[in-house]
Design a protein around this motif. Sequence first.
Motif, PDB file in Angstrom:
ATOM      1  N   GLN A   6       0.851  -1.202   0.000  1.00  0.00           N
ATOM      2  CA  GLN A   6       0.000   0.000   0.000  1.00  0.00           C
ATOM      3  C   GLN A   6       0.884   1.248   0.000  1.00  0.00           C
ATOM      4  O   GLN A   6       0.629   2.213  -0.714  1.00  0.00           O
ATOM      5  N   PHE A   7       1.940   1.209   0.847  1.00  0.00           N
ATOM      6  CA  PHE A   7       2.832   2.364   0.951  1.00  0.00           C
ATOM      7  C   PHE A   7       3.494   2.637  -0.400  1.00  0.00           C
ATOM      8  O   PHE A   7       3.657   3.799  -0.804  1.00  0.00           O
ATOM      9  N   ALA A   8       3.830   1.566  -1.105  1.00  0.00           N
ATOM     10  CA  ALA A   8       4.485   1.732  -2.418  1.00  0.00           C
ATOM     11  C   ALA A   8       3.549   2.420  -3.408  1.00  0.00           C
ATOM     12  O   ALA A   8       4.000   3.051  -4.374  1.00  0.00           O
ATOM     13  N   LYS A   9       2.234   2.335  -3.162  1.00  0.00           N
ATOM     14  CA  LYS A   9       1.264   2.948  -4.090  1.00  0.00           C
ATOM     15  C   LYS A   9       1.018   4.414  -3.789  1.00  0.00           C
ATOM     16  O   LYS A   9       0.334   5.104  -4.557  1.00  0.00           O
ATOM     17  N   CYS A  10       1.483   4.914  -2.627  1.00  0.00           N
ATOM     18  CA  CYS A  10       1.148   6.282  -2.205  1.00  0.00           C
ATOM     19  C   CYS A  10       1.709   7.329  -3.153  1.00  0.00           C
ATOM     20  O   CYS A  10       2.917   7.360  -3.420  1.00  0.00           O
ATOM     21  N   LYS A  11       0.817   8.185  -3.625  1.00  0.00           N
ATOM     22  CA  LYS A  11       1.257   9.329  -4.452  1.00  0.00           C
ATOM     23  C   LYS A  11       1.103  10.568  -3.570  1.00  0.00           C
ATOM     24  O   LYS A  11       0.048  10.769  -2.961  1.00  0.00           O
ATOM     25  N   PRO A  12       2.133  11.412  -3.512  1.00  0.00           N
ATOM     26  CA  PRO A  12       2.032  12.571  -2.633  1.00  0.00           C
ATOM     27  C   PRO A  12       1.024  13.605  -3.133  1.00  0.00           C
ATOM     28  O   PRO A  12       0.932  13.851  -4.334  1.00  0.00           O
ATOM     29  N   ILE A  13       0.253  14.168  -2.199  1.00  0.00           N
ATOM     30  CA  ILE A  13      -0.596  15.329  -2.515  1.00  0.00           C
ATOM     31  C   ILE A  13       0.165  16.524  -1.958  1.00  0.00           C
ATOM     32  O   ILE A  13       0.456  16.580  -0.754  1.00  0.00           O
ATOM     33  N   TYR A  14       0.526  17.448  -2.849  1.00  0.00           N
ATOM     34  CA  TYR A  14       1.429  18.529  -2.444  1.00  0.00           C
ATOM     35  C   TYR A  14       0.708  19.848  -2.210  1.00  0.00           C
ATOM     36  O   TYR A  14      -0.278  20.169  -2.878  1.00  0.00           O
ATOM     37  N   LYS A  15       1.256  20.609  -1.295  1.00  0.00           N
ATOM     38  CA  LYS A  15       0.929  22.030  -1.192  1.00  0.00           C
ATOM     39  C   LYS A  15       2.219  22.735  -1.636  1.00  0.00           C
ATOM     40  O   LYS A  15       3.316  22.399  -1.180  1.00  0.00           O
ATOM     41  N   THR A  16       2.093  23.687  -2.543  1.00  0.00           N
ATOM     42  CA  THR A  16       3.283  24.379  -3.056  1.00  0.00           C
ATOM     43  C   THR A  16       3.422  25.737  -2.378  1.00  0.00           C
ATOM     44  O   THR A  16       2.458  26.506  -2.309  1.00  0.00           O
ATOM     45  N   LEU A  17       4.610  26.003  -1.881  1.00  0.00           N
ATOM     46  CA  LEU A  17       4.874  27.282  -1.207  1.00  0.00           C
ATOM     47  C   LEU A  17       5.957  28.033  -1.973  1.00  0.00           C
ATOM     48  O   LEU A  17       6.780  27.411  -2.653  1.00  0.00           O
ATOM     49  N   PRO A  18       5.975  29.362  -1.864  1.00  0.00           N
ATOM     50  CA  PRO A  18       7.036  30.096  -2.561  1.00  0.00           C
ATOM     51  C   PRO A  18       8.390  29.882  -1.893  1.00  0.00           C
ATOM     52  O   PRO A  18       8.462  29.721  -0.668  1.00  0.00           O
ATOM     53  N   GLY A  19       9.446  29.879  -2.691  1.00  0.00           N
ATOM     54  CA  GLY A  19      10.799  29.810  -2.122  1.00  0.00           C
ATOM     55  C   GLY A  19      11.256  31.205  -1.729  1.00  0.00           C
ATOM     56  O   GLY A  19      10.514  32.183  -1.864  1.00  0.00           O
ATOM     57  N   TRP A  20      12.485  31.331  -1.233  1.00  0.00           N
ATOM     58  CA  TRP A  20      12.962  32.658  -0.808  1.00  0.00           C
ATOM     59  C   TRP A  20      14.145  33.118  -1.641  1.00  0.00           C
ATOM     60  O   TRP A  20      14.447  34.282  -1.700  1.00  0.00           O
ATOM     61  N   GLN A  21      14.805  32.175  -2.323  1.00  0.00           N
ATOM     62  CA  GLN A  21      15.889  32.468  -3.257  1.00  0.00           C
ATOM     63  C   GLN A  21      16.902  33.494  -2.735  1.00  0.00           C
ATOM     64  O   GLN A  21      17.252  34.455  -3.425  1.00  0.00           O
ATOM     65  N   GLN A  22      17.281  33.321  -1.530  1.00  0.00           N
ATOM     66  CA  GLN A  22      18.394  34.091  -0.971  1.00  0.00           C
ATOM     67  C   GLN A  22      19.031  33.258   0.135  1.00  0.00           C
ATOM     68  O   GLN A  22      18.386  32.339   0.665  1.00  0.00           O
ATOM     69  N   SER A  23      20.260  33.581   0.457  1.00  0.00           N
ATOM     70  CA  SER A  23      20.984  32.749   1.424  1.00  0.00           C
ATOM     71  C   SER A  23      20.450  32.943   2.843  1.00  0.00           C
ATOM     72  O   SER A  23      20.210  34.067   3.277  1.00  0.00           O
ATOM     73  N   THR A  24      20.279  31.822   3.541  1.00  0.00           N
ATOM     74  CA  THR A  24      19.892  31.900   4.960  1.00  0.00           C
ATOM     75  C   THR A  24      21.062  31.510   5.864  1.00  0.00           C
ATOM     76  O   THR A  24      20.922  31.493   7.089  1.00  0.00           O
ATOM     77  N   ALA A  25      22.205  31.188   5.235  1.00  0.00           N
ATOM     78  CA  ALA A  25      23.324  30.603   5.997  1.00  0.00           C
ATOM     79  C   ALA A  25      23.795  31.496   7.142  1.00  0.00           C
ATOM     80  O   ALA A  25      24.318  31.008   8.139  1.00  0.00           O
TER      81      ALA A  25
END
Length: 442
Positions: free
Chosen positions: A362-381
């Motif tokens: 059953q686990f092998a059949k799981c397809k993820p349902i995603y929520k998409t969030l914006p990235g930040w495209q800058q360094s957080t280091a």
Amino acid sequence: MANVIVIGAQWGDEGKGKITDLLSRSADVVVRYQGGVNAGHTVVVKDQTFKLHLIPSGILYPNTKCIIGSGTVIDPKVLIGEIDQLAELGVSTEQLYISQTAHVTMPYHRLIDQASEEQRGEHKIGTTKRGIGPTYADKSERIGIRMVDLIDPDGLRSQVTWAVKHKNAVLEKLYNRPPLDPAAVVEEYLAYADRLRPHVIDSSLEIDKAVRDRANILFEGAQGTLLDLDHGTYPYVTSSNPISGGACVGAGVGPTIIDRVIGVAKAYTTRVGEGPFPTELEDEIGTILGDVGAEFGTTTGRPRRCGWFDAVIGRYAVRINGLDCLAITKLDVLDSLPEIKVCVAYDIDGEVCNHLPSNARQFAKCKPIYKTLPGWQQSTADCRSLADLPPTALSYLKFLAELMEVPIAIVSLGPSRDQTIIVEDPIHGPKRALLDAPQISP
Ligand code: IMP
């Protein structure tokens, strides 16, 4: 005082080494409670990189006692190598103790692990081939050799001679491998015993003394929740119990002494070895995560499979471990991405599933349902507080905390000790009041 368990909330390699290293600062005693040299953690202090498999990273603090507990399995050759490596780097191992009831990994365990994986063909587990499964199997079969046996020369001679003969039959008849020479194995292990004897103790007594002295004890899990023998993605699991419940068994303490449980999760997901991985990315983004995150196993050097954060697994880890809070690691690895996905549920044959299925097929059949969030495209280091983070990075963290219904206490943004945001002291800070985690319906 606080006694804290730190566990991996995914498939291992969550960056527990760095988090336990940070928390060890406040710990008087660190206890590793399960696993063996299949684990590996890298700790970077100033310019020095420490790669450890068995010794808790707490060893880097001179006043912290480090105990390798009863639930672990010890490969003496590797352990002695680590002691020597630390000595070369000027780190004392005088405060290192090994439980006398921990089991010993023998040469036949490694050979059987390797041969068994080869024989399994397409059913292989993808083990680290370090003999972990066969050592735990012998423990259950009650033919294992424990540290207390290793340091008793006469007992060791007769036990090892018998065990090698017994295992030679398995090696020769089942796996078509050459037999081992019992006398050579005895001599090899007698020499290891001489090196390790000064470190071997009754760890249950030592931990009890620490409890009575009201010391801060940190229980360090290896691997991760989904590799747990009972509660992981069986059969693609390890042979011990990395979950928080394993700490009591593996250290020999009662659950009433535990104050908190901290889960460590990466800001995305990785897995090594075989088995289903719903959010795996076999595309350019997966390659970016692997390259930027340097996702190669510390123990085997194998490339780790990479994917988006999976909140179904996250919620499962919260439940199975009774997590009080989370440490989110490697947030900086997502810095360059224009958008970031989080798996919020699975689709199984058109049905929405919010829970981890126990059935492997059953686990092998799981397809993820995603929520998409914006990235930040800058360094957080270089961010050192939540206020330094780009707003979209903060929103990402809040979204994870909301989904998992636990607060985030620590955010890690790189391998060094200082690349860390301590939102709230996870040991001494108020419980469940760290980063907003509004309750949502499961
Ligand atoms: P074993 O523990 O060597 O028997 O391997 C069983 C499974 O656990 C394999 O999929 C390994 O890749 C995985 N595994 C064992 N130790 C670790 C670890 O420290 N990190 C990640 N995966 C691990």
